[in-house]
Design a protein around this motif. Structure first.
Motif, mmCIF file in Angstrom:
data_model
loop_
_atom_site.group_PDB
_atom_site.id
_atom_site.type_symbol
_atom_site.label_atom_id
_atom_site.label_comp_id
_atom_site.label_asym_id
_atom_site.label_seq_id
_atom_site.Cartn_x
_atom_site.Cartn_y
_atom_site.Cartn_z
ATOM 1 N N ALA A 34 0.592 10.737 5.712
ATOM 2 C CA ALA A 34 0.916 9.640 6.357
ATOM 3 C C ALA A 34 2.142 9.193 5.629
ATOM 4 N N ASP A 35 3.220 8.251 6.163
ATOM 5 C CA ASP A 35 4.758 7.853 5.074
ATOM 6 C C ASP A 35 4.016 7.200 4.304
ATOM 7 N N ALA A 36 3.733 6.094 5.198
ATOM 8 C CA ALA A 36 3.112 5.228 4.326
ATOM 9 C C ALA A 36 1.215 4.538 4.012
ATOM 10 N N ILE A 37 0.973 4.005 3.308
ATOM 11 C CA ILE A 37 -0.349 4.064 3.172
ATOM 12 C C ILE A 37 -1.002 2.168 2.817
ATOM 13 N N TYR A 38 -1.703 2.082 2.891
ATOM 14 C CA TYR A 38 -2.027 0.213 3.144
ATOM 15 C C TYR A 38 -3.374 0.226 2.314
ATOM 16 N N VAL A 72 3.930 2.901 -0.657
ATOM 17 C CA VAL A 72 2.082 1.885 -0.916
ATOM 18 C C VAL A 72 2.322 0.616 -0.659
ATOM 19 N N TYR A 73 1.521 0.243 0.304
ATOM 20 C CA TYR A 73 1.623 -1.489 0.096
ATOM 21 C C TYR A 73 -0.168 -2.246 0.059
ATOM 22 N N VAL A 74 0.447 -3.072 -0.886
ATOM 23 C CA VAL A 74 -1.041 -3.916 -0.956
ATOM 24 C C VAL A 74 -1.218 -4.950 -0.364
ATOM 25 N N THR A 75 -2.612 -5.349 0.506
ATOM 26 C CA THR A 75 -2.666 -5.885 1.426
ATOM 27 C C THR A 75 -3.708 -7.452 -0.155
ATOM 28 N N VAL A 76 -2.243 -8.255 -0.203
ATOM 29 C CA VAL A 76 -3.210 -9.965 -0.635
ATOM 30 C C VAL A 76 -2.414 -10.914 0.145
ATOM 31 N N ASN A 77 -3.372 -11.003 0.983
ATOM 32 C CA ASN A 77 -3.402 -11.310 2.418
ATOM 33 C C ASN A 77 -4.861 -11.873 3.087
ATOM 34 N N THR A 78 -5.108 -12.897 1.893
ATOM 35 C CA THR A 78 -6.046 -14.140 2.224
ATOM 36 C C THR A 78 -5.641 -15.322 2.199
ATOM 37 N N LEU A 79 -6.366 -16.315 2.690
ATOM 38 C CA LEU A 79 -5.479 -17.427 1.623
ATOM 39 C C LEU A 79 -6.861 -17.941 0.906
ATOM 40 N N VAL A 80 -5.326 -18.710 -0.274
ATOM 41 C CA VAL A 80 -5.743 -18.602 -1.913
ATOM 42 C C VAL A 80 -6.145 -20.613 -2.015
ATOM 43 N N HIS A 81 -6.891 -20.508 -2.937
ATOM 44 C CA HIS A 81 -7.330 -22.143 -3.043
ATOM 45 C C HIS A 81 -6.118 -22.154 -4.719
ATOM 46 N N ASP A 82 -6.360 -23.521 -4.606
ATOM 47 C CA ASP A 82 -5.152 -24.181 -6.171
ATOM 48 C C ASP A 82 -5.505 -23.067 -7.067
ATOM 49 N N ARG A 83 -6.967 -23.565 -7.482
ATOM 50 C CA ARG A 83 -6.991 -22.626 -8.613
ATOM 51 C C ARG A 83 -7.209 -21.147 -8.904
ATOM 52 N N GLU A 84 -6.415 -20.404 -7.459
ATOM 53 C CA GLU A 84 -6.121 -19.692 -7.914
ATOM 54 C C GLU A 84 -5.105 -18.854 -7.907
ATOM 55 N N LEU A 85 -3.752 -20.149 -7.666
ATOM 56 C CA LEU A 85 -2.489 -19.650 -7.470
ATOM 57 C C LEU A 85 -2.399 -18.467 -8.847
ATOM 58 N N ILE A 98 4.493 -2.164 -11.454
ATOM 59 C CA ILE A 98 4.334 -1.012 -11.243
ATOM 60 C C ILE A 98 5.091 0.175 -10.152
ATOM 61 N N GLY A 99 6.132 -0.989 -9.363
ATOM 62 C CA GLY A 99 6.338 -0.518 -8.484
ATOM 63 C C GLY A 99 5.729 0.189 -6.329
ATOM 64 N N VAL A 100 5.268 -1.155 -6.565
ATOM 65 C CA VAL A 100 4.702 -1.075 -5.030
ATOM 66 C C VAL A 100 5.723 -0.959 -4.140
ATOM 67 N N ASP A 101 5.883 -0.851 -3.548
ATOM 68 C CA ASP A 101 7.020 -1.011 -2.293
ATOM 69 C C ASP A 101 6.445 -1.950 -0.957
ATOM 70 N N ALA A 102 5.741 -3.226 -0.985
ATOM 71 C CA ALA A 102 5.257 -4.216 -0.594
ATOM 72 C C ALA A 102 4.009 -4.673 -0.086
ATOM 73 N N VAL A 103 3.982 -5.904 -0.110
ATOM 74 C CA VAL A 103 2.319 -6.639 -0.190
ATOM 75 C C VAL A 103 2.973 -6.987 1.215
ATOM 76 N N LEU A 104 1.849 -6.999 1.293
ATOM 77 C CA LEU A 104 1.067 -8.291 2.902
ATOM 78 C C LEU A 104 0.585 -9.077 2.334
ATOM 79 N N VAL A 105 0.964 -10.157 2.589
ATOM 80 C CA VAL A 105 0.955 -11.658 2.774
ATOM 81 C C VAL A 105 0.359 -12.628 3.826
ATOM 82 N N GLN A 106 -0.390 -13.206 3.648
ATOM 83 C CA GLN A 106 -0.877 -14.013 4.517
ATOM 84 C C GLN A 106 -1.227 -16.047 4.776
ATOM 85 N N ASP A 107 -0.658 -16.254 2.740
ATOM 86 C CA ASP A 107 -1.422 -17.268 2.657
ATOM 87 C C ASP A 107 0.695 -17.764 2.699
#
Length: 886
Positions: A34-38, A72-85, A98-107
């Protein structure tokens, strides 16, 4: 794009992006090339049922990957409530540090906060954002995304068009190349949520699309309620189950396309699956780059054996309907190797006719299935070798099987051995070593001065300086030659490096034991590895500044609920969604304040019949404007939730014309459509509906697009709504908040046309020859619930919840929560339903604004009973009271 370093003449290749649902799968992906891993942490990822990674495991994965030039890409791709912000932002800061190369976001709220407070963090737009247009990519660029994972429903031609029209943005486009397909547009599926409270938008999809359903049809009464339902006979039961995507045989086309990344789905899959699929695609891509690629039957067999529900090229490669759907079974098929010709009951042996030149071996897993429903499927491990026959082989089978049954290998001993080899002994070309150039000087005291230059995968160079503690001594008899010293220092086994060039400054008169030279080399490369890891992370001062900035961010504490929003100065308004001109006219005189008209749109992609024949789109909207003007109510042209660029090409000129003739307001459910509308008509007033997935106040206050009204997600509870509206209003310049309170909630939207299973669709003529099924069409699950189906002008299917949403008795709580407008969804319902429901809710709205105490409660309960009488499938409060399951 990734450049293969072994041969500079090789062409550029798209990134090969692999899934990892566990540390074991991560190491398999690395070994396979793999060139990249999520991957995902234990929180905020859209695959909560995968093993996922602890914080320590993420950090170790990033370090290990970067030492081999893998991203390395890390998924943070859920909808988030205000209490979790606050927790999400702390998590993002840690990922940045820690130097992750990207973060995947939905919200969209999270994306906006990250852009504002973490500008150094690279953001990728998740496929959950449902981006399917050029406008969507432009919007993503403006929101700080450097890459967009496009909707899986786009064709390669559409992807190429989007790339051409947005190339000035520099945004990379990522597409899925292999793995499971979602039935619905990702990010727009609420079926799991509606059925069991497990939201796909929160990473907890229960995959109801893989369950059996029956197709039913019937008549409808004056309110659109179905009756006299009868089954529409179907050969298969799994009506919503797609095949698995496989683009292996079309990789040359994808390599020639402007796609930046090819993504393999599979964070719920095993390490063995990851190893085989990634290795297969890696070898194919490398061969394409070298100009030596030929499609390999062996590779295809490996992919089938790894896991498949039947393969399809997906929408990406033009497959639709039965080419894309696997309605006969929802699980792994294995590799079809033969068909039963006869079965000898006396010796329990089946004679098999081969369909491919592959035979099972002892230790393989076998499945014999079909041909009818009388004989059960036979699954077993092969304990004795098959015997070859003229056109096939014989098998000992534990149980009776019928002639005509299909024979599959479901697990392969040989493939398992191949997986073990991939993971235990990675191809040196897969774990690509990092080049380093060395300038080595043996100083007069015999110590080593090494100046190294690491050539990183991104093209940058990293200097490393080292002075050894060990010394060489003047030789008494046999000095170490320059050649011998060079060979010792060039050995890099066990490290991620390879010495591309070495310059040696040494007079050839000294000696040192091999152990000393090994220590020098080992310490240098350990220092190089550490500095490479440090270089992959932001500077400590940058992390400090981010943390300081975060401390100033006004985020709510999970324990602090804002004061109740002050909405007493405004009037509780009633809105109606309708899809017919008659519905507009009825709602206008029945008491609606606002009418959101979503006219049926005949498509340029398919030939389908208009539901309001004889009238153009323009004339219908003009007539709706006249009806609303006469009644003194507001008309809003509601756009469909999904509209590809080909549809927008036809619709945008109509918006321009109608705006010039008095149309002021439009409603959208997708930021890409909003971007396109505002680009054409900057003064247009925009309303946002539920497809925008507004889940927290940051998504409101930092939307990037100015909405006059926003409809909140139906997955929010009353308490969550109150927190959201309170924070948004405290922020200032908040829009009007709306909530859909009545109607058959749309649970899915899919490119699959289920009505084709009931009524043949002729789309290859030149006229409007398509025929929509009359009456009611629905899906019935095994519990007896019936989910209504609607087909739109693009042959998309809209699946509604089995029970109708009704919050009429909860209007006081809705008002107190900061909602200023409530909406009735009367689309796909006859005018009598619209008239009756608007009348009931008009009374409810008035009593909510003016009544108090027990008298108000009694009126609302009476109205609720009247709603029940005309609702489809009973009524539900959705998630308003209890919220989602967590």
């Amino acid at each position: 794009m990734t450049v293969l370093p072994r041969n500079s003449t090789r062409q550029l290749l798209p990134e090969l992006l692999a899934p990892a649902g566990s540390p074991e799968a991560f190491h398999a992906a690395m070994a396979a090339g793999a060139d990249a891993i999520y991957l995902s942490g234990k929180r905020f990822g859209a695959r909560k049922y995968a093993a996922n990674f602890s914080d320590k495991e993420i950090e170790e994965a990033v370090t290990s990957a970067h030492s081999h030039g893998i991203r390395v890409y890390v998924t943070v791709n859920t909808l988030v409530h205000d209490r979790e912000l606050a927790g999400v932002m702390e998590y993002l800061v840690w990922l940045y540090a820690i130097g992750v190369d990207a973060v995947l976001v939905q919200d969209t709220g999270i994306a906006a906060l990250a852009r504002e407070y973490l500008p150094g963090l690279t953001l990728h737009a998740s496929t959950q954002l449902t981006i399917q247009t050029s406008g969507g990519v432009r919007w993503a660029h403006e929101q700080g995304f450097s890459r967009v994972v496009l909707a899986r429903e786009l064709s390669l031609e559409e992807v190429c068009r989007i790339a051409e029209e947005t190339k000035d943005t520099g945004v990379g486009l990522e597409v899925f190349a292999h793995g499971a397909l979602c039935y619905s547009y990702s990010g727009q599926c609420l079926l799991s949520s509606a059925i069991g409270g497990r939201s796909g938008n929160r990473g907890m999809c229960a995959q109801p699309c893989r369950k059996p359903y029956s197709l039913v049809r019937g008549e409808t009464d004056e309110y659109g309620r179905p009756g006299r339902l009868s089954p529409v006979p179907q050969k298969n039961r799994y009506l919503l189950s797609p095949k698995d995507l496989c683009t292996y045989s079309h990789l040359p086309e994808l390599v020639r396309s402007p796609v930046a990344s090819l993504k393999i789905e599979g964070r719920m899959k095993s390490p063995e699956y990851v190893a085989i699929v990634v290795s297969t695609y890696r070898q194919a891509l490398d061969a394409i780059a070298a100009g030596t690629w030929q499609e390999s039957p062996e590779a295809t067999r490996d992919l089938l054996l790894a896991f498949n529900r039947g393969f399809t090229g997906g929408y990406l490669l033009g497959d639709r309907y039965e080419k894309l759907m696997g309605r006969d079974a929802p699980d792994n098929r294995g590799l079809l190797v033969g068909v039963v010709e006869q079965y000898d009951r006396n010796i329990s042996v089946a004679k098999i006719r081969s369909v491919i030149p592959v035979q099972p071996v002892t230790g393989d897993g076998m499945l014999i299935t079909g041909p009818g429903k009388i004989d059960p499927d036979r699954g077993f491990a092969l304990n004795s070798p098959p015997r070859k026959t003229g056109n096939g082989f014989t098998l000992a089978v534990p149980g009776t099987v019928a002639a005509g049954a299909s024979v599959y290998i479901t697990s392969s001993r040989d493939l398992d051995a191949k997986v073990r080899r991939i993971i235990a002994k990675p191809d040196p070309g897969h774990l690509r070593p990092i080049p380093v150039c060395l300038d080595v000087t043996v100083l007069p005291d015999g110590s080593f001065q090494i100046v190294g230059t690491i050539l990183r995968q991104n093209g940058a160079s990293l200097p490393v300086s080292f002075r050894s503690r060990q010394h060489m001594e003047p030789a008494r008899t046999h000095p170490i030659s320059c050649e011998q010293l060079e060979q010792q220092l060039k050995r890099t086994g066990g490290t991620p490096f390879t010495v591309r060039h070495i310059q040696l400054h040494y007079d050839g008169t000294m000696f040192a034991p091999v152990a000393v030279l090994n220590d020098v080399r080992r310490e240098f490369f350990q220092l190089a590895k550490e500095q490479l890891e440090v270089a992959s992370r932001p500077l400590p001062e940058d992390v400090y500044q981010v943390r300081q900035r975060l401390r100033t961010m006004p985020l709510p504490s999970p324990l602090v609920i804002p004061a109740r929003p002050d909405v007493t100065s405004s009037r509780f308004r009633l809105s109606v969604y309708t899809d017919s001109l008659e519905g507009v006219q009825i709602a206008a005189v029945s008491g609606a304040d606002t009418i959101c008209y979503e006219p049926f749109l005949p498509s340029g992609r398919h030939q389908c019949t208009e539901r309001e024949p004889g009238t153009s789109l323009r004339s219908r909207i003009l007539a709706a404007m006249d009806a609303c003007r006469d009644a003194g109510v507001t008309l809003v042209w509601k756009f469909p939730r999904i509209a590809h660029d080909s549809s927008l090409d036809a619709l945008i000129p109509e918006v321009v014309f109608l705006h010039g003739n008095g149309l002021k307001e439009c409603m959208v459910e997708n930021p890409g459509i909003a971007h396109a509308l505002l680009s054409a008509v900057p003064s247009l007033t925009l309303h946002g509906s539920i497809g925008l997935n507004i889940f927290n106040h940051a998504a409101v206050t930092r939307a990037g697009i100015s909405y006059t009204l926003l409809t909140l997600s139906p997955e929010l509870s009353c308490e969550e709504i109150r927190i959201l509206t309170g924070l948004a209003m405290a922020h200032g310049n908040a829009p009007v908040f709306s909530l859909i309170v009545q109607g058959s909630s749309e649970a899915m939207i899919t490119e699959d046309c289920i009505s084709r299973l009931a009524v043949p669709c002729r789309r290859n003529g030149t006229g409007n020859e398509g025929k929509f099924p009359s009456g009611f069409l629905g899906l019935q699950d095994e519990t007896g619930r019936v989910f209504p189906l609607i087909t739109d002008g693009d042959c998309r299917t809209h699946i509604s919840n089995a029970s109708e949403l009704c919050l009429i008795d909860l209007l006081p709580a809705i008002w107190d929560a900061g909602i200023a407008e409530v909406a009735i969804d009367a689309r796909h319902r006859p005018p009598s339903y619209t008239a009756r429901m608007v009348t009931l809710y008009r009374e409810a709205v008035e009593i909510t604004g003016n009544g108090t105490g027990q008298s108000r409660e009694a009126v609302l309960n009476r109205l609720k009973e009247q709603v029940k009488e005309i609702a489809i499938g009973g009524i539900t409060t959705g998630h308003f009271i209890r919220g989602l399951r967590e």
